[in-house]
Write an enzyme that holds these catalytic residues in place. Structure first.
Site, PDB file in Angstrom:
ATOM      1  N   LYS A   1       0.827  -1.214   0.000  1.00 63.45           N
ATOM      2  CA  LYS A   1       0.000   0.000   0.000  1.00 63.45           C
ATOM      3  C   LYS A   1       0.859   1.260   0.000  1.00 63.45           C
ATOM      4  CE  LYS A   1      -4.464  -1.632   1.576  1.00 63.45           C
ATOM      5  NZ  LYS A   1      -5.600  -1.497   2.463  1.00 63.45           N
TER       6      LYS A   1
ATOM      7  N   LYS B   1      -4.315  -8.910  -5.909  1.00 63.54           N
ATOM      8  CA  LYS B   1      -5.579  -9.371  -5.352  1.00 63.54           C
ATOM      9  C   LYS B   1      -6.718  -8.391  -5.656  1.00 63.54           C
ATOM     10  CE  LYS B   1      -6.159  -7.615  -0.680  1.00 63.54           C
ATOM     11  NZ  LYS B   1      -7.563  -7.202  -0.852  1.00 63.54           N
TER      12      LYS B   1
ATOM     13  N   LYS C   1     -11.006  -3.501  -2.581  1.00 64.85           N
ATOM     14  CA  LYS C   1     -11.928  -2.359  -2.606  1.00 64.85           C
ATOM     15  C   LYS C   1     -11.215  -1.112  -3.064  1.00 64.85           C
ATOM     16  CE  LYS C   1     -13.757  -3.542   1.680  1.00 64.85           C
ATOM     17  NZ  LYS C   1     -12.588  -3.146   2.447  1.00 64.85           N
TER      18      LYS C   1
HETATM   19  P1  ATP Z   1      -8.791  -2.454   0.973  1.00 63.41           P
HETATM   20  O1  ATP Z   1      -8.317  -2.445  -0.456  1.00 63.41           O
HETATM   21  O2  ATP Z   1      -9.449  -1.186   1.418  1.00 63.41           O
HETATM   22  O3  ATP Z   1      -7.731  -2.981   1.930  1.00 63.41           O
HETATM   23  P2  ATP Z   1      -9.918  -5.095   0.834  1.00 63.41           P
HETATM   24  O4  ATP Z   1     -10.635  -5.458  -0.391  1.00 63.41           O
HETATM   25  O5  ATP Z   1      -8.520  -5.613   1.017  1.00 63.41           O
HETATM   26  O6  ATP Z   1      -9.981  -3.513   0.983  1.00 63.41           O
HETATM   27  P3  ATP Z   1     -10.490  -5.480   3.653  1.00 63.41           P
HETATM   28  O7  ATP Z   1     -11.603  -4.731   4.299  1.00 63.41           O
HETATM   29  O8  ATP Z   1      -9.086  -4.993   3.856  1.00 63.41           O
HETATM   30  O9  ATP Z   1     -10.818  -5.550   2.076  1.00 63.41           O
HETATM   31  O10 ATP Z   1     -10.555  -7.018   4.060  1.00 63.41           O
HETATM   32  C1  ATP Z   1     -11.751  -7.642   4.562  1.00 63.41           C
HETATM   33  C2  ATP Z   1     -11.572  -9.152   4.523  1.00 63.41           C
HETATM   34  O11 ATP Z   1     -11.598  -9.624   3.163  1.00 63.41           O
HETATM   35  C3  ATP Z   1     -10.225  -9.639   5.090  1.00 63.41           C
HETATM   36  O12 ATP Z   1     -10.473 -10.821   5.822  1.00 63.41           O
HETATM   37  C4  ATP Z   1      -9.394  -9.937   3.870  1.00 63.41           C
HETATM   38  O13 ATP Z   1      -8.402 -10.930   4.117  1.00 63.41           O
HETATM   39  C5  ATP Z   1     -10.459 -10.442   2.895  1.00 63.41           C
HETATM   40  N1  ATP Z   1     -10.062 -10.214   1.507  1.00 63.41           N
HETATM   41  C6  ATP Z   1      -9.793  -9.002   0.948  1.00 63.41           C
HETATM   42  N2  ATP Z   1      -9.492  -9.154  -0.357  1.00 63.41           N
HETATM   43  C7  ATP Z   1      -9.563 -10.492  -0.624  1.00 63.41           C
HETATM   44  C8  ATP Z   1      -9.353 -11.276  -1.812  1.00 63.41           C
HETATM   45  N3  ATP Z   1      -9.028 -10.683  -2.951  1.00 63.41           N
HETATM   46  N4  ATP Z   1      -9.513 -12.617  -1.724  1.00 63.41           N
HETATM   47  C9  ATP Z   1      -9.859 -13.219  -0.548  1.00 63.41           C
HETATM   48  N5  ATP Z   1     -10.074 -12.532   0.599  1.00 63.41           N
HETATM   49  C10 ATP Z   1      -9.932 -11.185   0.568  1.00 63.41           C
HETATM   50 MG    MG Z   2      -7.364  -4.940   2.690  1.00 61.79          MG
END
Ligand code: ATP
Ligand code: MG
Length: 339
Positions: A115, A201, A204
């Protein structure tokens, strides 16, 4: 059994969040109840301050995230569902753990490196200390099971290191304060990748909407995103080893396998030899089917601000109560005097 996990209200939750984490929130809330334990799911709004954010959007996203989680099957009668901002013990315990966490440990975190990119000096301190708040989140409730995607495994290991060091440094050997939490990671869908680049990955915070399927996307949007998903020119292989070096193909197969419960080998047995032109509509339809009821329920819930706020207030009251013993014990172990 204490289940604890969080999700940041930094945007609309996506398929990776769903398959990697939310499906297991729903599964474990029932298991915890059957075992006489508790399940805590929180919106990590304090974590959301680690990167640039719009305050008005954070408020909207927080309520929408509650609606989405409930639409996915998180039941506020079974799960203690709340947001961190209403439970100050999370921030308090983070500060207490800041004395135990080491710079060197945080410097090794891949989420920090990913990040921050090349501009580490320009990042917020909150982004650097994000894993310490995450450790506080789970240690506060003596978590045993932490359902997360694979990207959070390293942070959970750090939480264990912090807990262990705190127990060693400040607790009698026969009375450690913190339980060491275990990650609970789905074997099949631990890491769903971006639809635009199979090496990063799904997130969001990815600026491209086309990189992810949001849980609230309608059928047309889902079909369009899948149709445009990056692939290669080869037909699908008939066996798993044929997916080597084909990150995008592997990702679409993984998604289909996780959605349908069929093994990757079975999916390739069925679709091997076909081009993506044939497979993508099948995948799109499967997604539409799974997400349709979630979407419908979300639409019913999302505008009832009062009901959503009431869920959070109720959850926060319970969470505050559950957090007191551990927070008090942490202050005491550190020799801090409180009236
Ligand atoms: P950000 O980009 O803001 O970090 P994010 O998509 O990574 O958002 P988080 O809120 O950080 O989402 O994570 C919430 C949950 O979703 C965590 O348990 C994380 O491990 C899981 N997660 C996030 N992205 C993935 C993915 N691509 N595949 C599987 N699990 C995921
Ligand atoms: Mg995340």
């Amino acid at each position: 059994m204490r289940v604890v996990s969080g999700i940041q209200p930094t945007g609309k939750p996506h398929l990776g969040n769903y398959l990697g984490a939310i499906v297991n929130y729903v599964k474990l809330q029932d298991e915890a109840q059957a075992a006489g334990g508790e399940c805590f799911i929180f919106l990590a709004d304090l974590h959301a301050l680690s990167q640039a954010h719009d305050p008005a959007e954070l408020t909207v996203n927080t309520r929408e995230m509650v609606a989405t989680l409930v639409a996915c099957g998180v039941d506020p009668m079974k799960t203690i569902l709340f947001n961190q901002a209403q439970v100050p013990a999370h921030a308090e315990l983070q500060w207490l753990l800041n004395g135990t966490a080491r710079m060197g440990w945080l410097n090794r975190m891949t989420q920090w490196k990913d990040k921050a990119g090349k501009n580490r000096e320009g990042q917020s301190i909150a982004l650097f200390t994000y894993p310490v708040l995450q450790a506080a989140d789970v240690l506060l409730y003596q978590a045993t099971h932490v359902p997360v995607g694979e990207d959070q495994k390293q942070h959970l290991e750090l939480a264990r290191d912090i807990a262990q060091k705190f127990n060693n440094d400040f607790c009698p050997e026969d009375a450690p304060l913190f339980t060491l939490p275990e990650p609970y990671i789905p074997p099949a869908a631990a890491r769903i990748m971006s639809l635009r680049d199979g090496t990063v990955k799904m997130s969001k915070s990815d600026p491209s909407e086309m990189s992810r399927i949001s849980l609230t996307d309608d059928a047309d949007t889902i079909m369009k995103k899948i149709k445009k998903a990056k692939t290669d020119a080869e037909p699908l292989p008939s066996e798993e080893k044929g997916l080597e070096g084909r990150a995008e193909a592997r990702n679409l197969i993984t998604i289909y396998s996780a959605l349908t419960g069929k093994s990757v080998a079975d999916v390739l047995g069925e679709y091997g030899g076909q081009g993506f032109g044939g497979f993508k509509p099948v995948l799109g339809e499967a997604l539409v089917e799974i997400l349709r009821p979630i979407n419908a329920r979300f639409m019913e819930l999302k505008d009832d601000q009062e009901a959503l706020d009431a869920i959070l207030a109720r959850g926060a009251a319970k969470a505050r109560e559950h957090g007191i013993p551990t927070l008090d014990a942490a202050y005491k172990a550190l020799g801090l005097v409180r009236g």
